[in-house]
Design a protein around this motif. Structure first.
Motif, PDB file in Angstrom:
ATOM      1  N   HIS A   1      10.661   1.234  -5.706  1.00 37.44           N
ATOM      2  CA  HIS A   1      10.367   2.401  -4.875  1.00 37.44           C
ATOM      3  C   HIS A   1      11.063   2.167  -3.545  1.00 37.44           C
ATOM      4  O   HIS A   1      11.182   1.019  -3.094  1.00 37.44           O
ATOM      5  N   GLN A   2      11.513   3.227  -2.906  1.00 37.48           N
ATOM      6  CA  GLN A   2      12.292   3.042  -1.667  1.00 37.48           C
ATOM      7  C   GLN A   2      11.498   2.318  -0.579  1.00 37.48           C
ATOM      8  O   GLN A   2      12.085   1.677   0.294  1.00 37.48           O
ATOM      9  N   SER A   3      10.183   2.390  -0.610  1.00 36.39           N
ATOM     10  CA  SER A   3       9.352   1.656   0.350  1.00 36.39           C
ATOM     11  C   SER A   3       8.057   1.248  -0.353  1.00 36.39           C
ATOM     12  O   SER A   3       7.015   1.851  -0.154  1.00 36.39           O
ATOM     13  N   SER A   4       8.160   0.228  -1.197  1.00 37.75           N
ATOM     14  CA  SER A   4       7.055  -0.153  -2.076  1.00 37.75           C
ATOM     15  C   SER A   4       5.784  -0.527  -1.315  1.00 37.75           C
ATOM     16  O   SER A   4       4.686  -0.127  -1.696  1.00 37.75           O
ATOM     17  N   ALA A   5       5.920  -1.320  -0.249  1.00 38.98           N
ATOM     18  CA  ALA A   5       4.729  -1.775   0.472  1.00 38.98           C
ATOM     19  C   ALA A   5       3.966  -0.595   1.065  1.00 38.98           C
ATOM     20  O   ALA A   5       2.738  -0.497   0.928  1.00 38.98           O
ATOM     21  N   ALA A   6       4.680   0.325   1.707  1.00 41.79           N
ATOM     22  CA  ALA A   6       4.023   1.501   2.282  1.00 41.79           C
ATOM     23  C   ALA A   6       3.453   2.392   1.183  1.00 41.79           C
ATOM     24  O   ALA A   6       2.375   2.972   1.333  1.00 41.79           O
ATOM     25  N   ALA A   7       4.173   2.491   0.061  1.00 41.61           N
ATOM     26  CA  ALA A   7       3.725   3.365  -1.024  1.00 41.61           C
ATOM     27  C   ALA A   7       2.433   2.882  -1.660  1.00 41.61           C
ATOM     28  O   ALA A   7       1.678   3.670  -2.232  1.00 41.61           O
ATOM     29  N   LEU A   8       2.165   1.574  -1.560  1.00 42.02           N
ATOM     30  CA  LEU A   8       0.917   1.044  -2.130  1.00 42.02           C
ATOM     31  C   LEU A   8      -0.312   1.622  -1.440  1.00 42.02           C
ATOM     32  O   LEU A   8      -1.422   1.545  -1.977  1.00 42.02           O
ATOM     33  N   ALA A   9      -0.133   2.203  -0.263  1.00 40.99           N
ATOM     34  CA  ALA A   9      -1.251   2.841   0.434  1.00 40.99           C
ATOM     35  C   ALA A   9      -1.599   4.193  -0.174  1.00 40.99           C
ATOM     36  O   ALA A   9      -2.621   4.786   0.163  1.00 40.99           O
ATOM     37  N   THR A  10      -0.749   4.691  -1.071  1.00 38.48           N
ATOM     38  CA  THR A  10      -0.973   6.015  -1.641  1.00 38.48           C
ATOM     39  C   THR A  10      -1.586   5.909  -3.032  1.00 38.48           C
ATOM     40  O   THR A  10      -1.178   5.058  -3.835  1.00 38.48           O
ATOM     41  N   PRO A  11      -2.553   6.755  -3.367  1.00 38.34           N
ATOM     42  CA  PRO A  11      -3.124   6.746  -4.719  1.00 38.34           C
ATOM     43  C   PRO A  11      -2.067   6.974  -5.790  1.00 38.34           C
ATOM     44  O   PRO A  11      -2.154   6.415  -6.878  1.00 38.34           O
ATOM     45  N   TYR A  12      -1.054   7.795  -5.484  1.00 38.28           N
ATOM     46  CA  TYR A  12      -0.029   8.101  -6.485  1.00 38.28           C
ATOM     47  C   TYR A  12       0.679   6.836  -6.956  1.00 38.28           C
ATOM     48  O   TYR A  12       0.784   6.578  -8.164  1.00 38.28           O
ATOM     49  N   PHE A  13       1.193   6.033  -6.033  1.00 39.76           N
ATOM     50  CA  PHE A  13       1.951   4.845  -6.428  1.00 39.76           C
ATOM     51  C   PHE A  13       1.046   3.805  -7.078  1.00 39.76           C
ATOM     52  O   PHE A  13       1.444   3.135  -8.039  1.00 39.76           O
ATOM     53  N   ARG A  14      -0.170   3.665  -6.585  1.00 33.81           N
ATOM     54  CA  ARG A  14      -1.100   2.722  -7.214  1.00 33.81           C
ATOM     55  C   ARG A  14      -1.394   3.131  -8.653  1.00 33.81           C
ATOM     56  O   ARG A  14      -1.408   2.286  -9.563  1.00 33.81           O
ATOM     57  N   ASP A  15      -1.631   4.413  -8.878  1.00 32.03           N
ATOM     58  CA  ASP A  15      -1.913   4.884 -10.240  1.00 32.03           C
ATOM     59  C   ASP A  15      -0.683   4.740 -11.136  1.00 32.03           C
ATOM     60  O   ASP A  15      -0.794   4.391 -12.317  1.00 32.03           O
ATOM     61  N   PHE A  16       0.494   5.024 -10.579  1.00 34.72           N
ATOM     62  CA  PHE A  16       1.732   4.863 -11.346  1.00 34.72           C
ATOM     63  C   PHE A  16       1.886   3.404 -11.771  1.00 34.72           C
ATOM     64  O   PHE A  16       2.179   3.105 -12.944  1.00 34.72           O
ATOM     65  N   LEU A  17       1.695   2.491 -10.826  1.00 34.17           N
ATOM     66  CA  LEU A  17       1.823   1.067 -11.137  1.00 34.17           C
ATOM     67  C   LEU A  17       0.807   0.633 -12.184  1.00 34.17           C
ATOM     68  O   LEU A  17       1.135  -0.157 -13.085  1.00 34.17           O
ATOM     69  N   ALA A  18      -0.418   1.124 -12.076  1.00 32.57           N
ATOM     70  CA  ALA A  18      -1.444   0.756 -13.052  1.00 32.57           C
ATOM     71  C   ALA A  18      -1.011   1.157 -14.458  1.00 32.57           C
ATOM     72  O   ALA A  18      -1.120   0.368 -15.406  1.00 32.57           O
ATOM     73  N   GLY A  19      -0.510   2.380 -14.599  1.00 35.46           N
ATOM     74  CA  GLY A  19      -0.041   2.825 -15.910  1.00 35.46           C
ATOM     75  C   GLY A  19       1.131   2.000 -16.401  1.00 35.46           C
ATOM     76  O   GLY A  19       1.206   1.641 -17.587  1.00 35.46           O
ATOM     77  N   ALA A  20       2.052   1.676 -15.501  1.00 36.40           N
ATOM     78  CA  ALA A  20       3.228   0.886 -15.869  1.00 36.40           C
ATOM     79  C   ALA A  20       2.830  -0.525 -16.298  1.00 36.40           C
ATOM     80  O   ALA A  20       3.320  -1.050 -17.305  1.00 36.40           O
ATOM     81  N   ILE A  21       1.927  -1.152 -15.542  1.00 39.22           N
ATOM     82  CA  ILE A  21       1.512  -2.526 -15.855  1.00 39.22           C
ATOM     83  C   ILE A  21       0.747  -2.575 -17.174  1.00 39.22           C
ATOM     84  O   ILE A  21       0.994  -3.445 -18.016  1.00 39.22           O
ATOM     85  N   GLU A  22      -0.179  -1.645 -17.372  1.00 44.17           N
ATOM     86  CA  GLU A  22      -0.932  -1.622 -18.633  1.00 44.17           C
ATOM     87  C   GLU A  22       0.009  -1.522 -19.833  1.00 44.17           C
ATOM     88  O   GLU A  22      -0.172  -2.202 -20.841  1.00 44.17           O
ATOM     89  N   THR A  23       1.005  -0.655 -19.718  1.00 43.57           N
ATOM     90  CA  THR A  23       1.928  -0.439 -20.834  1.00 43.57           C
ATOM     91  C   THR A  23       2.841  -1.646 -21.037  1.00 43.57           C
ATOM     92  O   THR A  23       3.085  -2.073 -22.170  1.00 43.57           O
ATOM     93  N   ALA A  24       3.347  -2.209 -19.946  1.00 41.92           N
ATOM     94  CA  ALA A  24       4.199  -3.397 -20.058  1.00 41.92           C
ATOM     95  C   ALA A  24       3.441  -4.544 -20.714  1.00 41.92           C
ATOM     96  O   ALA A  24       3.986  -5.257 -21.564  1.00 41.92           O
TER      97      ALA A  24
END
Length: 349
Positions: A75-98
């Motif tokens: 993500h263009q600014s991963s650390a800042a994006a972690l403050a958003t529910p969108y990026f956290r939820d996206f990561l959760a889905g990605a990690i579960e699937t991986a």
């Protein structure tokens, strides 16, 4: 099959192969679900491995196959994006699937203005919200590994497989609902040409307006700008110049909240004499007065779908040339709220 005693130390692939009466290569292919062999042979190798307590060594497997058994998320600014529910939820889905595919997930370092010093050791990359002026995203998308974009790619970047929310259906549903209440002249404030998502939103609204025999007011914003005050400042002169605007559609909650402040400062009443909606829902919008109609972006489902598609590309189950020309969409629910319920037809008499 005769029961075998488990070895006291770590069991090797060579021991499994010897006990099953096959070559090491055949044992490796059988346990990986690859290679040509009878079902009986494959089952015998698996049963032997289970009885001996064999656990695959992913590091050794990676050396044999040349794979890292890991995927990267950018993500263009991963650390800042972690403050958003969108990026956290996206990561959760990605990690579960991986993890279901026994893959590690690496969140890659981000600095939109500086090139990477090293090439990441990953088998493929998911670029979340690709932005045209993100130097590292451009580098990653030109690497000789599979890439999947989590949202539409702007034309100045290398094209790749895309997984995105179904913005077309969702935004049209919002526009149709507003039109049913009398909206005729929409203003769209969405990310500029660096964002494939912003380009798509403008195209959807422009085509819808053409079908209705009207023209939209289009305002470019900066992707990721979370300042309500800056969006108010941006929109105040535009709204003043276009008093006939009766629907404001903002890409984010920050755009919408800035727009509502600008409308109130001009003596207008959001949800009454001008309708308001957002292309990306957040909890704050449901708590606004009036509650704001919004498109729910399915972040978790997008994370899942992006990694599934990336795995298919890594494993050779999808043609990368064909994939680079296709977009797979995930449904995006629409939440109709009071901000688009005002009766503009009655107000016009």
């Amino acid at each position: 099959m005769t029961s075998r005693r488990r070895a006291t130390g770590p069991v090797t692939l060579k021991q499994v192969a010897a006990a099953a009466g096959v070559s090491v290569a055949t044992a490796s292919h059988a346990l990986a679900g690859r290679g040509r062999m009878t079902d009986t042979t494959r089952a015998r190798v698996q049963e032997t491995a289970d009885e001996l307590g064999y656990v695959a060594n992913s590091l050794a497997r990676g050396l044999r196959t040349g794979r890292a058994q890991a995927i990267g998320i950018h993500h263009q600014s991963s650390a800042a994006a972690l403050a958003t529910p969108y990026f956290r939820d996206f990561l959760a889905g990605a990690i579960e699937t991986a993890h279901r595919h026994d893959l590690d997930v690496v969140v890659l370092s981000s600095d939109a203005s500086q090139p990477r010093a090293t090439t990441p050791r990953v088998d493929g990359v998911v670029v979340v919200d690709p932005i045209g002026d993100d130097l590292r995203a451009r580098e990653l998308m030109e690497m000789p590994v599979p890439v999947v974009a989590g949202e539409h790619v702007p034309p100045q970047m290398s094209q790749c497989a895309v997984v995105a929310a179904d913005h077309e259906t969702a935004v049209r549903a919002v526009l149709d609902a507003a039109a049913a209440h009398g909206a005729r002249r929409p203003l769209l404030a969405a990310p500029d040409a660096h964002s494939g998502w912003g380009i798509l939103l403008r195209d959807i609204v422009a085509r819808w307006c053409a079908e209705q025999g009207t023209t939209p007011v289009l305002v470019g914003t900066t992707f990721g700008d979370r300042s309500v005050a800056r969006h108010r400042t941006l929109l105040e002169p535009v709204l003043a110049a276009h008093p006939d605007v009766d629907l404001v559609l903002g890409a984010s909650s920050f755009v919408v909240r800035g727009a509502m402040e600008a409308l109130r400062a001009a003596g207008r009443v959001p949800g009454s004499d001008v309708l308001v909606a957002a292309c990306a829902d957040e909890t704050a919008l449901a708590a606004e007065d009036p509650p704001v109609t919004a498109v729910e972006l399915p972040a978790h489902a997008l994370g899942v779908a992006c990694v599934e598609r990336l795995v298919a590309l890594v494993e050779g189950d999808e043609d990368p040339v064909i994939a680079a020309r296709t977009v797979r969409t995930v449904p995006a629910p629409v939440h109709l709220r009071a901000s688009t319920a005002g009766d503009l037809l009655a107000r016009r008499g």
